[in-house]
Design an enzyme around this catalytic site. Structure first.
Site, PDB file in Angstrom:
ATOM      1  N   CYS A   7       3.991  76.439  67.742  1.00 56.43           N
ATOM      2  CA  CYS A   7       3.173  77.632  67.500  1.00 56.43           C
ATOM      3  C   CYS A   7       3.421  78.170  66.090  1.00 56.43           C
ATOM      4  O   CYS A   7       4.550  78.478  65.710  1.00 56.43           O
ATOM      5  CB  CYS A   7       3.517  78.683  68.547  1.00 56.43           C
ATOM      6  SG  CYS A   7       2.799  80.294  68.205  1.00 56.43           S
ATOM      7  N   CYS A  10       5.067  81.649  66.043  1.00 53.86           N
ATOM      8  CA  CYS A  10       6.510  81.571  66.353  1.00 53.86           C
ATOM      9  C   CYS A  10       7.268  81.142  65.099  1.00 53.86           C
ATOM     10  O   CYS A  10       8.332  81.694  64.787  1.00 53.86           O
ATOM     11  CB  CYS A  10       6.783  80.578  67.480  1.00 53.86           C
ATOM     12  SG  CYS A  10       6.426  81.219  69.125  1.00 53.86           S
ATOM     13  N   ASP A  33      -2.770  89.335  57.055  1.00 51.29           N
ATOM     14  CA  ASP A  33      -3.592  88.182  57.407  1.00 51.29           C
ATOM     15  C   ASP A  33      -3.875  87.374  56.140  1.00 51.29           C
ATOM     16  O   ASP A  33      -4.185  87.931  55.085  1.00 51.29           O
ATOM     17  CB  ASP A  33      -4.909  88.635  58.052  1.00 51.29           C
ATOM     18  CG  ASP A  33      -5.608  87.501  58.772  1.00 51.29           C
ATOM     19  OD1 ASP A  33      -5.671  87.537  60.016  1.00 51.29           O
ATOM     20  OD2 ASP A  33      -6.096  86.564  58.089  1.00 51.29           O
ATOM     21  N   HIS A  49       7.123  84.406  72.285  1.00 54.79           N
ATOM     22  CA  HIS A  49       5.826  83.745  72.428  1.00 54.79           C
ATOM     23  C   HIS A  49       5.118  84.223  73.685  1.00 54.79           C
ATOM     24  O   HIS A  49       5.520  83.891  74.797  1.00 54.79           O
ATOM     25  CB  HIS A  49       5.998  82.215  72.462  1.00 54.79           C
ATOM     26  CG  HIS A  49       4.685  81.497  72.549  1.00 54.79           C
ATOM     27  ND1 HIS A  49       3.883  81.284  71.433  1.00 54.79           N
ATOM     28  CD2 HIS A  49       4.002  80.995  73.605  1.00 54.79           C
ATOM     29  CE1 HIS A  49       2.785  80.658  71.819  1.00 54.79           C
ATOM     30  NE2 HIS A  49       2.825  80.464  73.133  1.00 54.79           N
ATOM     31  N   ASN A  93      -8.373  89.224  69.879  1.00 53.23           N
ATOM     32  CA  ASN A  93      -9.184  88.131  70.378  1.00 53.23           C
ATOM     33  C   ASN A  93      -8.401  87.382  71.466  1.00 53.23           C
ATOM     34  O   ASN A  93      -7.204  87.134  71.314  1.00 53.23           O
ATOM     35  CB  ASN A  93      -9.533  87.178  69.227  1.00 53.23           C
ATOM     36  CG  ASN A  93     -10.427  87.848  68.190  1.00 53.23           C
ATOM     37  OD1 ASN A  93     -11.294  88.645  68.537  1.00 53.23           O
ATOM     38  ND2 ASN A  93     -10.210  87.537  66.924  1.00 53.23           N
ATOM     39  N   HIS A 104      -0.966  82.767  69.998  1.00 59.26           N
ATOM     40  CA  HIS A 104       0.222  83.624  70.100  1.00 59.26           C
ATOM     41  C   HIS A 104      -0.334  85.032  69.931  1.00 59.26           C
ATOM     42  O   HIS A 104      -0.957  85.326  68.886  1.00 59.26           O
ATOM     43  CB  HIS A 104       1.228  83.251  68.994  1.00 59.26           C
ATOM     44  CG  HIS A 104       2.481  84.076  68.959  1.00 59.26           C
ATOM     45  ND1 HIS A 104       3.750  83.515  68.958  1.00 59.26           N
ATOM     46  CD2 HIS A 104       2.670  85.421  68.887  1.00 59.26           C
ATOM     47  CE1 HIS A 104       4.665  84.489  68.900  1.00 59.26           C
ATOM     48  NE2 HIS A 104       4.037  85.657  68.849  1.00 59.26           N
ATOM     49  N   HIS A 106      -1.687  88.435  69.089  1.00 56.30           N
ATOM     50  CA  HIS A 106      -1.621  89.202  67.844  1.00 56.30           C
ATOM     51  C   HIS A 106      -2.672  90.293  67.862  1.00 56.30           C
ATOM     52  O   HIS A 106      -3.766  90.117  68.387  1.00 56.30           O
ATOM     53  CB  HIS A 106      -1.779  88.299  66.610  1.00 56.30           C
ATOM     54  CG  HIS A 106      -2.974  87.410  66.655  1.00 56.30           C
ATOM     55  ND1 HIS A 106      -3.016  86.239  67.388  1.00 56.30           N
ATOM     56  CD2 HIS A 106      -4.192  87.518  66.067  1.00 56.30           C
ATOM     57  CE1 HIS A 106      -4.201  85.666  67.242  1.00 56.30           C
ATOM     58  NE2 HIS A 106      -4.936  86.425  66.448  1.00 56.30           N
ATOM     59  N   HIS A 108      -4.974  92.492  65.477  1.00 49.90           N
ATOM     60  CA  HIS A 108      -5.518  92.681  64.124  1.00 49.90           C
ATOM     61  C   HIS A 108      -5.674  94.183  63.873  1.00 49.90           C
ATOM     62  O   HIS A 108      -6.228  94.892  64.716  1.00 49.90           O
ATOM     63  CB  HIS A 108      -6.925  92.089  64.004  1.00 49.90           C
ATOM     64  CG  HIS A 108      -7.029  90.608  64.114  1.00 49.90           C
ATOM     65  ND1 HIS A 108      -7.155  89.787  63.016  1.00 49.90           N
ATOM     66  CD2 HIS A 108      -7.073  89.787  65.193  1.00 49.90           C
ATOM     67  CE1 HIS A 108      -7.276  88.529  63.408  1.00 49.90           C
ATOM     68  NE2 HIS A 108      -7.233  88.497  64.726  1.00 49.90           N
TER      69      HIS A 108
HETATM   70  P1  AMP Z   1      -7.631  84.957  65.813  1.00 45.30           P
HETATM   71  O1  AMP Z   1      -8.969  84.387  65.498  1.00 45.30           O
HETATM   72  O2  AMP Z   1      -7.701  86.328  66.428  1.00 45.30           O
HETATM   73  O3  AMP Z   1      -6.757  84.010  66.595  1.00 45.30           O
HETATM   74  O4  AMP Z   1      -6.957  85.238  64.409  1.00 45.30           O
HETATM   75  C1  AMP Z   1      -6.021  84.428  63.808  1.00 45.30           C
HETATM   76  C2  AMP Z   1      -5.800  85.026  62.445  1.00 45.30           C
HETATM   77  O5  AMP Z   1      -4.593  84.496  61.909  1.00 45.30           O
HETATM   78  C3  AMP Z   1      -6.899  84.740  61.427  1.00 45.30           C
HETATM   79  O6  AMP Z   1      -7.438  85.970  60.962  1.00 45.30           O
HETATM   80  C4  AMP Z   1      -6.192  83.960  60.320  1.00 45.30           C
HETATM   81  O7  AMP Z   1      -6.650  84.279  59.031  1.00 45.30           O
HETATM   82  C5  AMP Z   1      -4.744  84.366  60.514  1.00 45.30           C
HETATM   83  N1  AMP Z   1      -3.752  83.405  60.070  1.00 45.30           N
HETATM   84  C6  AMP Z   1      -3.692  82.085  60.373  1.00 45.30           C
HETATM   85  N2  AMP Z   1      -2.623  81.518  59.783  1.00 45.30           N
HETATM   86  C7  AMP Z   1      -1.972  82.502  59.121  1.00 45.30           C
HETATM   87  C8  AMP Z   1      -0.793  82.562  58.308  1.00 45.30           C
HETATM   88  N3  AMP Z   1      -0.059  81.464  58.076  1.00 45.30           N
HETATM   89  N4  AMP Z   1      -0.445  83.749  57.779  1.00 45.30           N
HETATM   90  C9  AMP Z   1      -1.192  84.855  57.994  1.00 45.30           C
HETATM   91  N5  AMP Z   1      -2.305  84.867  58.760  1.00 45.30           N
HETATM   92  C10 AMP Z   1      -2.701  83.714  59.299  1.00 45.30           C
HETATM   93 ZN    ZN Z   2       4.209  81.588  69.453  1.00 46.89          ZN
END
Ligand code: AMP
Ligand code: ZN
Length: 119
Positions: A7, A10, A33, A49, A93, A104, A106, A108
């Site tokens: 992940c 993680c 982000d 996780h 989401n 994982h 999160h 926003h």
């Molecule tokens: P979701 O579509 O809600 O799963 O959002 C995942 C979010 O994670 C997206 O807005 C990506 O731009 C962000 N994301 C993916 N990889 C990274 C990373 N390494 N560092 C910061 N944000 C990330």
């Molecule tokens: Zn995770």
């Protein structure tokens, strides 16, 4: 603490992948982000996780409460303008139909002066 070796969040929580950190404590990490929709766009994650909101149960009440209570304070600190003219969006989401890409949990937090790139 439960982690998933495959992940990406993680790995970020463990410091194995770098992130632009906004806040950290024992249980929570907050980082910008990588592909922001707006002047302010950061993510709050539990360090443990939890794959999605669909996996949340009563045992997660405290961690989710703490993350939600942290969000407005960090939103202000990061440049979201005051309510009611300013404000921010909170998006979680969940699942494929819910547009979740990283599995994982999160939160926003998206805000700042418009126009935004998205949202
Ligand atoms: P979701 O579509 O809600 O799963 O959002 C995942 C979010 O994670 C997206 O807005 C990506 O731009 C962000 N994301 C993916 N990889 C990274 C990373 N390494 N560092 C910061 N944000 C990330
Ligand atoms: Zn995770």
């Amino acid at each position: 603490m439960s982690t998933d070796a495959n992940c990406i969040f993680c790995k970020i929580a463990e410091g194995k992948i770098p992130s632009s950190k906004v806040y950290e404590d024992e249980d929570i990490l907050v980082f910008h982000d990588i592909n922001p929709w707006a002047p302010v766009h950061f993510l709050l994650i539990p360090k443990q996780h939890i794959a999605s909101m669909a996996h949340v149960g009563p045992e997660h009440t405290e961690i989710l409460g703490r993350m939600m209570a942290l969000a407005p304070q960090l939103a202000k600190q990061q440049g979201c303008e005051p309510y009611p003219e300013g404000g921010f969006r909170i998006i979680i989401n969940t699942g494929v139909q819910g547009m979740q890409e990283v599995h994982h949990l999160h939160i926003h937090v998206i805000g700042g002066p418009r126009p935004w790139k998205k949202g």
